[in-house]
Design an enzyme around this catalytic site. Sequence first.
Site, short mmCIF file in Angstrom:
data_model
loop_
_atom_site.label_atom_id
_atom_site.label_comp_id
_atom_site.label_asym_id
_atom_site.label_seq_id
_atom_site.Cartn_x
_atom_site.Cartn_y
_atom_site.Cartn_z
N ASP A 299 -57.39 -30.47 7.90
CA ASP A 299 -56.55 -30.88 9.02
C ASP A 299 -57.02 -32.20 9.60
OD1 ASP A 299 -54.76 -28.85 8.77
OD2 ASP A 299 -55.41 -27.75 10.53
N CYS B 54 -45.19 -26.24 9.00
CA CYS B 54 -46.56 -25.96 9.42
C CYS B 54 -47.03 -24.70 8.69
CB CYS B 54 -46.57 -25.75 10.94
SG CYS B 54 -48.20 -25.72 11.68
N GLU C 8 -55.02 -36.10 20.02
CA GLU C 8 -55.41 -35.08 21.00
C GLU C 8 -56.59 -35.50 21.87
OE1 GLU C 8 -54.68 -34.64 17.89
OE2 GLU C 8 -53.38 -32.91 17.63
N GLU D 256 -45.28 -32.30 10.86
CA GLU D 256 -44.23 -31.49 11.46
C GLU D 256 -43.08 -32.42 11.77
OE1 GLU D 256 -45.24 -28.59 14.41
OE2 GLU D 256 -47.28 -28.44 13.64
N CYS E 39 -49.71 -32.34 13.42
CA CYS E 39 -48.74 -31.66 14.27
C CYS E 39 -47.85 -32.66 14.99
CB CYS E 39 -49.46 -30.78 15.28
SG CYS E 39 -50.33 -29.40 14.50
N HIS F 116 -41.53 -21.88 13.40
CA HIS F 116 -41.67 -21.16 14.66
C HIS F 116 -40.43 -20.31 14.96
CE1 HIS F 116 -44.52 -24.53 14.97
NE2 HIS F 116 -45.30 -23.57 15.44
N HIS G 235 -52.75 -32.26 7.51
CA HIS G 235 -51.56 -31.85 8.26
C HIS G 235 -51.66 -32.42 9.66
CE1 HIS G 235 -48.33 -29.52 9.95
NE2 HIS G 235 -49.14 -29.17 10.93
#
Length: 186
Positions: A25, A152, A31, A91, A69, A120, A67
């Site tokens: 990841d 995801c 973040e 995503e 997000c 989701h 990956h």
Amino acid sequence: MQIGLALREEIADLEAAGCKVIQVDEPALREAMPLRPAHKDEYLQWTVDSFRLATAGAKSETQIHTHMCYCEFADCMHAIDRMDTDVNSIENARSDNATLVAFRDIGYDKGLGPGTYDIHSPVVPPVSFIEDKLRSFLECMDTKSLVVNPDCGLKTRDWPETIAALKNMVTATEEIRSQLTTNQEQ
């Protein structure tokens, strides 16, 4: 950097066990990015260097994936490009293709896997929906770079809906490939 070294050992163990595709990841580019612009470049350099430290020991035949997000990546696209992954899964199912255009605009030439459906949601996407998504992706990117995947991880879904959605994704991919092959032959 210590986490990068630990991941490097894990990658070596996975390769020794026969893994040919390994996902690491992304290193939290957005973040934990400093709010003060003066520190942003140093932070991005450190995160990418740590990621590359983790993956640099992988065998050349091992495909390294990452990956990312949902996020606004515009101010760190150069760092994403430096990560040196074989495939970057993003995503994308709940957004337009602006992120794909941003990757195209920086000349990103690695594999890119925009999510074909939102994992989701408990709704199993019909084949036609996924085909439409794939066609929209191909308006923004080269066929050879497109890696087909869900948005995801699948841990939020039950097995029946996961299997049905993945089967539809495979069917849609096969249909689009068939159409592309037919178009090339004409």
